[in-house]
Design a protein around this motif. Structure first.
Motif, PDB file in Angstrom:
ATOM      1  N   LEU A 276     -40.181 -10.157 -31.876  1.00  0.00           N
ATOM      2  CA  LEU A 276     -38.977 -10.833 -31.795  1.00  0.00           C
ATOM      3  C   LEU A 276     -37.869  -9.462 -31.643  1.00  0.00           C
ATOM      4  O   LEU A 276     -38.110  -8.547 -32.399  1.00  0.00           O
ATOM      5  N   LEU A 277     -36.905  -9.605 -31.086  1.00  0.00           N
ATOM      6  CA  LEU A 277     -35.953  -8.468 -30.908  1.00  0.00           C
ATOM      7  C   LEU A 277     -34.490  -9.380 -31.111  1.00  0.00           C
ATOM      8  O   LEU A 277     -34.149 -10.409 -30.685  1.00  0.00           O
ATOM      9  N   CYS A 278     -34.041  -8.917 -32.421  1.00  0.00           N
ATOM     10  CA  CYS A 278     -32.714  -9.572 -32.984  1.00  0.00           C
ATOM     11  C   CYS A 278     -31.697  -8.577 -32.794  1.00  0.00           C
ATOM     12  O   CYS A 278     -31.839  -7.625 -33.556  1.00  0.00           O
ATOM     13  N   GLU A 279     -30.567  -8.950 -31.997  1.00  0.00           N
ATOM     14  CA  GLU A 279     -29.528  -7.839 -31.969  1.00  0.00           C
ATOM     15  C   GLU A 279     -28.211  -8.736 -32.881  1.00  0.00           C
ATOM     16  O   GLU A 279     -28.116  -9.858 -32.649  1.00  0.00           O
ATOM     17  N   LEU A 280     -27.528  -7.924 -33.464  1.00  0.00           N
ATOM     18  CA  LEU A 280     -26.610  -8.141 -34.452  1.00  0.00           C
ATOM     19  C   LEU A 280     -25.349  -7.360 -34.077  1.00  0.00           C
ATOM     20  O   LEU A 280     -25.323  -6.252 -33.968  1.00  0.00           O
ATOM     21  N   ASP A 281     -24.274  -8.006 -33.698  1.00  0.00           N
ATOM     22  CA  ASP A 281     -23.076  -7.135 -33.555  1.00  0.00           C
ATOM     23  C   ASP A 281     -21.760  -7.707 -34.263  1.00  0.00           C
ATOM     24  O   ASP A 281     -21.687  -8.816 -34.595  1.00  0.00           O
ATOM     25  N   GLY A 282     -20.704  -7.079 -34.156  1.00  0.00           N
ATOM     26  CA  GLY A 282     -19.387  -7.147 -34.850  1.00  0.00           C
ATOM     27  C   GLY A 282     -18.820  -6.025 -35.585  1.00  0.00           C
ATOM     28  O   GLY A 282     -19.135  -4.788 -34.965  1.00  0.00           O
ATOM     29  N   MET A 283     -18.263  -6.279 -36.593  1.00  0.00           N
ATOM     30  CA  MET A 283     -17.551  -5.159 -37.102  1.00  0.00           C
ATOM     31  C   MET A 283     -18.430  -4.189 -37.864  1.00  0.00           C
ATOM     32  O   MET A 283     -19.482  -4.918 -38.280  1.00  0.00           O
ATOM     33  N   ASN A 284     -18.534  -3.040 -38.064  1.00  0.00           N
ATOM     34  CA  ASN A 284     -19.300  -2.182 -38.612  1.00  0.00           C
ATOM     35  C   ASN A 284     -19.919  -2.806 -39.912  1.00  0.00           C
ATOM     36  O   ASN A 284     -21.073  -2.670 -40.395  1.00  0.00           O
ATOM     37  N   GLU A 285     -18.811  -3.025 -40.728  1.00  0.00           N
ATOM     38  CA  GLU A 285     -19.077  -3.441 -42.254  1.00  0.00           C
ATOM     39  C   GLU A 285     -20.166  -4.952 -42.169  1.00  0.00           C
ATOM     40  O   GLU A 285     -20.970  -4.864 -43.002  1.00  0.00           O
ATOM     41  N   GLU A 286     -19.776  -5.682 -41.184  1.00  0.00           N
ATOM     42  CA  GLU A 286     -20.529  -6.830 -41.204  1.00  0.00           C
ATOM     43  C   GLU A 286     -21.908  -6.626 -40.701  1.00  0.00           C
ATOM     44  O   GLU A 286     -22.833  -7.214 -41.079  1.00  0.00           O
ATOM     45  N   VAL A 287     -21.980  -5.793 -39.808  1.00  0.00           N
ATOM     46  CA  VAL A 287     -23.508  -5.551 -39.157  1.00  0.00           C
ATOM     47  C   VAL A 287     -24.284  -4.918 -40.252  1.00  0.00           C
ATOM     48  O   VAL A 287     -25.494  -5.380 -40.392  1.00  0.00           O
ATOM     49  N   SER A 288     -23.594  -4.018 -40.930  1.00  0.00           N
ATOM     50  CA  SER A 288     -24.513  -3.321 -42.158  1.00  0.00           C
ATOM     51  C   SER A 288     -25.013  -4.420 -43.115  1.00  0.00           C
ATOM     52  O   SER A 288     -26.346  -4.322 -43.315  1.00  0.00           O
ATOM     53  N   VAL A 289     -24.079  -5.577 -43.406  1.00  0.00           N
ATOM     54  CA  VAL A 289     -24.913  -6.347 -44.250  1.00  0.00           C
ATOM     55  C   VAL A 289     -25.951  -7.334 -43.547  1.00  0.00           C
ATOM     56  O   VAL A 289     -26.769  -7.573 -44.268  1.00  0.00           O
ATOM     57  N   GLU A 290     -25.405  -7.617 -42.284  1.00  0.00           N
ATOM     58  CA  GLU A 290     -26.480  -8.508 -41.841  1.00  0.00           C
ATOM     59  C   GLU A 290     -27.717  -8.041 -41.413  1.00  0.00           C
ATOM     60  O   GLU A 290     -28.682  -8.628 -41.351  1.00  0.00           O
ATOM     61  N   ILE A 291     -27.747  -6.831 -41.112  1.00  0.00           N
ATOM     62  CA  ILE A 291     -28.997  -6.227 -40.673  1.00  0.00           C
ATOM     63  C   ILE A 291     -29.979  -6.218 -41.943  1.00  0.00           C
ATOM     64  O   ILE A 291     -31.116  -6.404 -41.600  1.00  0.00           O
ATOM     65  N   LYS A 292     -29.341  -6.042 -43.086  1.00  0.00           N
ATOM     66  CA  LYS A 292     -30.203  -5.978 -44.157  1.00  0.00           C
ATOM     67  C   LYS A 292     -30.785  -7.447 -44.350  1.00  0.00           C
ATOM     68  O   LYS A 292     -31.787  -7.510 -44.725  1.00  0.00           O
ATOM     69  N   ARG A 293     -29.922  -8.293 -44.267  1.00  0.00           N
ATOM     70  CA  ARG A 293     -30.395  -9.782 -44.514  1.00  0.00           C
ATOM     71  C   ARG A 293     -31.658 -10.084 -43.630  1.00  0.00           C
ATOM     72  O   ARG A 293     -32.342 -10.611 -43.900  1.00  0.00           O
ATOM     73  N   VAL A 294     -31.341  -9.921 -42.263  1.00  0.00           N
ATOM     74  CA  VAL A 294     -32.267 -10.186 -41.285  1.00  0.00           C
ATOM     75  C   VAL A 294     -33.501  -9.392 -41.507  1.00  0.00           C
ATOM     76  O   VAL A 294     -34.593  -9.920 -41.404  1.00  0.00           O
ATOM     77  N   HIS A 295     -33.533  -8.275 -41.749  1.00  0.00           N
ATOM     78  CA  HIS A 295     -34.661  -7.700 -42.197  1.00  0.00           C
ATOM     79  C   HIS A 295     -35.347  -8.099 -43.222  1.00  0.00           C
ATOM     80  O   HIS A 295     -36.825  -8.262 -43.125  1.00  0.00           O
ATOM     81  N   SER A 296     -34.847  -8.578 -44.154  1.00  0.00           N
ATOM     82  CA  SER A 296     -35.524  -9.236 -45.416  1.00  0.00           C
ATOM     83  C   SER A 296     -36.241 -10.640 -44.979  1.00  0.00           C
ATOM     84  O   SER A 296     -37.013 -10.911 -45.382  1.00  0.00           O
ATOM     85  N   ILE A 297     -35.335 -11.221 -43.961  1.00  0.00           N
ATOM     86  CA  ILE A 297     -35.848 -12.787 -43.514  1.00  0.00           C
ATOM     87  C   ILE A 297     -37.034 -12.516 -42.885  1.00  0.00           C
ATOM     88  O   ILE A 297     -38.060 -13.172 -42.837  1.00  0.00           O
ATOM     89  N   LEU A 298     -37.049 -11.368 -42.036  1.00  0.00           N
ATOM     90  CA  LEU A 298     -38.450 -11.180 -41.126  1.00  0.00           C
ATOM     91  C   LEU A 298     -39.234 -10.911 -42.063  1.00  0.00           C
ATOM     92  O   LEU A 298     -40.677 -11.357 -41.336  1.00  0.00           O
ATOM     93  N   GLN A 299     -39.398 -10.165 -42.717  1.00  0.00           N
ATOM     94  CA  GLN A 299     -40.317  -9.798 -43.711  1.00  0.00           C
ATOM     95  C   GLN A 299     -40.873 -10.946 -44.376  1.00  0.00           C
ATOM     96  O   GLN A 299     -42.323 -11.015 -44.487  1.00  0.00           O
ATOM     97  N   GLN A 300     -39.985 -11.703 -44.967  1.00  0.00           N
ATOM     98  CA  GLN A 300     -40.392 -13.114 -45.667  1.00  0.00           C
ATOM     99  C   GLN A 300     -41.258 -13.899 -44.624  1.00  0.00           C
ATOM    100  O   GLN A 300     -41.931 -14.621 -45.031  1.00  0.00           O
TER     101      GLN A 300
END
Lengths: 484, 352
Positions: A276-300
């Motif tokens: 899976l390739l998952c790209e997140l974009d938006g404001m810097n602050e938003e991307v930082s938060v969401e990258i972490k969330r998606v990372h843990s969703i993918l691991q789970q």
């Protein structure tokens, strides 16, 4: 109409270099991106002005000569396949970006402008045009409108239809229509939606006004590997259920991964069944938060490997593999046949299993590339046209896949269009009365049926002949009879 | 029971066709004020209701056209999702069918899209009483002409909507509203300039020297945007945006006629009367008793169009008139869907 007489009339208002009629000049126009279908037109015209297009159409209308419009010729469904008795109308010379309004965030362009050229021109203002079909370096915006082209960022940013504001269209009678406007909505029927994806059947586009979006402050991509396609599919559902709409969400299966990795060395893991390739974009602050969330969703979700691109160079490398998937798969066999069905995402594991069954049945390998976010599946069937019977088998295989898409509640085409390629499968997706309405709609724009006849909507007669084994709205006629 | 209703609809339509008696399609009547009053007997579509399918992880909801909008919104809210086009209801019993047929979108329209952008598929009945299906439940579908989107905003003049599939989206994690004191030109300039930067702006409203701006997204992004743009944080902002969407806020309490002017977001409208601006500058609500022709001419000067949205009496021209070649295309398309001319005659334009 005799071609001599047609040429004589065309020469009355077109310069000699805008008319091609010698066989060697016609050859480059014999097909679009779907090269399995070829046909030389009677004549190719390459007008330079809207007035010339209008005159060509008026002449064809008066003389009942069919017209096929063509942009860059990159279409994958034969929508721009010429007709032996018709004019091929190339809009290649309509390549001017007429106006960019950075404050209003719009660009007014001619139809022959390349998709990527719009974003390049808008980049100086921090803006871009969102739909990005893989062929964006060469494909034209006029063709994008005719096919309602998508790309890898559709789930978040929409298709062509969601990103254009206005069109100038010439009807077969030579009437110029202004559809839509620089405002967000217009009175009357939504003809902008009707024209988008109408495959050159209703009018010829001579100008397009597109919306431009601000470039996201930051884009970041994650690459995850899974030991089963089911797990990868479930991970997609988990991301979306968590309230995250990624800018891009792409899946590739094992064969596609291998081909892409061999071709561009994107850094994909090779010991997995799907990535899976998952790209997140938006404001810097938003991307930082969401990258972490998606990372843990993918691991789970059971990913065997999850990597975040370290920098923009690696992000582009991850995407390069996906964007080069078609040519990469093309290296595995002399020929490949690219399908374009859409399905409700939850049906993915079931659909992939059936595709593998078909693959065994037809004796042809298949690689799958999937716009996972929006359910658009591109199975690539490998074959060798020089081996007797393989092309026929590939086409039969492809037809089965499309019918399967309809059976699970999807569509025979997500972004490539019907053209000539999927015209028989239209009989599977639509009932007689629905096709009749399409024909009535076509007639309300083009009474004589001169614009791109024979494409996109099959005649009822053709469907009657095709109806041997009919699957309708998910209901097969003999559901208990085993097939493959 | 639903099948019985469908049979009844079909029967009524066929009968109306043979007798050449027009039908007036109606859900709850919440938008009766909008457009002309069609002639003919009422075809009550409100009974055909119920959510047919909703898969939150697929972002798709399918419901029968008579389903109440607030019922749909409640079901979506339970899953943290929403109708992204934030439709106005204009009544407690507004239906999905009416929402799609009217094609009206709310404050989020400029950033998220309109009703038509989220319609994925429809089931509808044409003027012959045949039940037809277009589009589907998938995000991407280019098989056949896009009849589903064409139905949005067609005000029931092309057919009876039976079922609609919509793309839905997650609700933003957080929202905040900022206010700025500005004059109109400054506000227009700011709205356009900010929309050209990657700020999470989800709605704008300008009236009476105050620009109100809603931000939606991750809390961190909202905070960063507030820090960059400044402005006063507004309390009770949900009420404010509800008042704009439903036209219950004070601006809308006025006796004269209310016009809806759709124009390019950077245009200025030379109409000296009470105005409220939405959609980043692209939508103006104007109260005036000026002659319709004059309002339309001024809208055209601003490269826009004017629709008489609410008024005490209904004149003949309500929607901005179409140029002749476009009108002819409309008339021919109407015949393709409704050959006997029975659906909602006079709702949109005098003869259809």
């Amino acid at each position: 109409m005799k071609s001599d007489r047609l040429l004589k009339r065309l020469r009355e208002f077109l310069p000699p270099e805008s008319i091609l009629s010698e066989r060697e000049d016609l050859n480059p126009y014999e097909s679009d991106g779907l090269t399995a279908f070829r046909q030389l037109p009677l004549v190719v015209v390459i007008p330079e002005t809207e007035a010339q297009v209008q005159q060509v159409l008026r002449l064809c209308f008066a003389e009942a000569v069919p017209v096929v419009a063509r942009g860059a010729g990159t279409g994958l469904s034969g929508g721009a396949l010429p007709l032996s008795n018709g004019v091929l109308l190339s809009l290649a010379k309509f390549s001017r970006i007429e106006h960019i309004d950075p404050l209003a965030r719009t660009a007014r362009v001619q139809p022959g402008v390349r998709n990527l050229a719009i974003s390049e021109a808008a980049a100086a203002f921090g803006l871009y045009y969102a739909p990005d079909p893989s062929s964006q370096i060469v494909c034209s915006i006029g063709g994008n409108v005719a096919e309602n082209s998508g790309g890898v960022h559709c789930l978040k940013y929409g298709l062509t239809v969601n990103n254009i504001l206005a069109l100038r269209v010439i009807t077969i009678e030579g009437e110029i229509l202004e559809i839509g406007s620089a405002a967000l909505d217009s009175t009357g029927y939504d003809l902008l939606a009707l024209m988008t994806g109408s495959e050159g059947m209703l009018g010829v586009i001579t100008e397009v006004t597109v919306k431009l979006l601000p470039k996201p402050e930051r884009a970041q991509v994650l690459l995850a590997g899974f030991d089963s396609v089911e797990k990868a599919g479930a991970a997609v559902a988990d991301i979306i259920s968590a309230g995250i709409i990624p800018a891009g969400l792409e899946m590739m299966d094992k064969l596609a991964i291998r081909a892409a990795e061999d071709f561009v060395h994107a850094g994909y893991p090779l010991d997995v069944e799907a990535i899976l390739l998952c790209e997140l974009d938006g404001m810097n602050e938003e991307v930082s938060v969401e990258i972490k969330r998606v990372h843990s969703i993918l691991q789970q979700a059971g990913a065997t490997t999850v990597r975040t691109a370290l920098d923009d160079a690696e992000r582009l490398k991850f995407w390069a593999g996906r964007k080069a998937a078609f040519p990469a798969v093309g290296r595995l066999a002399p020929d490949y046949y690219c399908m374009d069905g859409t399905i409700p995402r939850k049906r993915l594991p079931q659909v992939l299993r059936r595709i593998h069954d078909y693959s065994a049945h037809f004796g042809l390998a298949v690689a799958n590339v999937f716009h996972a976010g929006d359910g658009n599946l591109h199975p690539l069937i490998l074959y060798d046209a020089n081996k007797p019977g393989e092309l026929v088998r590939a086409e039969a295989f492809g037809a089965k896949i499309l019918e399967l898409c309809v059976e699970v509640g999807g569509s025979i085409t997500g972004e490539h269009g019907v053209g000539v390629e999927k015209i028989d499968q239209m009989c599977v997706q639509f009932m007689t009365q629905e096709l009749a309405l399409f024909h009535a709609l076509k007639k309300s724009w083009d009474e004589q049926g001169l614009l791109n006849p024979g494409k996109a909507v099959p005649t009822l007669h053709r469907c009657a002949e095709y109806g041997a084994m009919h699957v309708h709205h998910g209901k097969a006629k003999f559901p208990n009879v085993p097939r493959f | 029971m639903m099948q019985t209703l469908l049979d009844q609809f079909s029967e009524s339509i066929r009968l109306a066709g043979t007798r050449r008696r027009p039908l007036r399609i109606r859900g709850s009547g919440s938008k009766d004020f909008y457009g002309g009053t069609p002639s003919g007997e009422v075809l009550d579509a409100s009974g055909y209701r119920g959510i047919v399918d909703y898969a939150p992880e697929e972002l798709v909801l399918t419901a029968r056209a008579g389903t109440l909008l607030h019922e749909i919104e409640a079901v979506l809210a339970e899953q943290g999702q929403m109708l992204p086009f934030e439709p106005p209801h204009f009544g407690p019993r507004a239906t999905l069918g009416g929402c799609v047929a009217a094609g009206l979108s709310g404050p989020r329209r400029a950033s998220s899209g309109a009703v038509r952008d989220f319609v994925l598929g429809v089931r509808m009945m044409n003027g012959l009483g045949e039940s037809l299906q277009f589009g589907g439940q998938v995000m991407k579908n280019v098989a056949g002409y896009d009849v589903s989107r064409l139905m949005a905003g067609s005000l029931g003049t092309l057919g009876l909507l039976l079922e609609v599939s919509l793309k839905v989206l997650p609700k933003p994690q957080a929202e905040a509203t900022l206010q700025f004191e500005l004059n109109e030109l400054q506000a227009l300039e700011k709205m356009n300039r900010w929309a050209g930067q990657p700020f999470p702006i989800s709605a704008t409203c300008y009236h009476d020297h105050v620009l109100t701006l809603r931000l939606s997204g991750a809390q961190s992004a909202i905070q960063a945007t507030h820090a960059k743009l400044g402005g006063q944080l507004m309390v009770a902002d949900d009420e404010f945006w509800h008042g704009i969407r439903e036209q219950t806020s004070r601006f809308f309490r006025e006796e004269s006629s209310l016009w809806r002017v759709s124009l390019p977001s950077t245009a200025t409208l030379q109409l000296p009367s009470k105005q409220l601006i939405e959609w980043g500058g692209a939508l103006r609500w104007v109260f005036t008793d000026e002659d319709g022709a004059k309002v339309r001419a001024l809208a055209e000067q601003a490269r826009g169009q004017a629709t008489l949205f609410r008024s005490a009496t209904k004149p003949k021209i309500i929607f901005h008139p179409l140029p002749k070649p476009l009108l002819q295309v409309h008339q021919r398309m109407k015949r393709a869907f409704d050959p006997q001319g029975i659906f909602n005659i006079g709702r949109m334009y005098p003869d259809f």
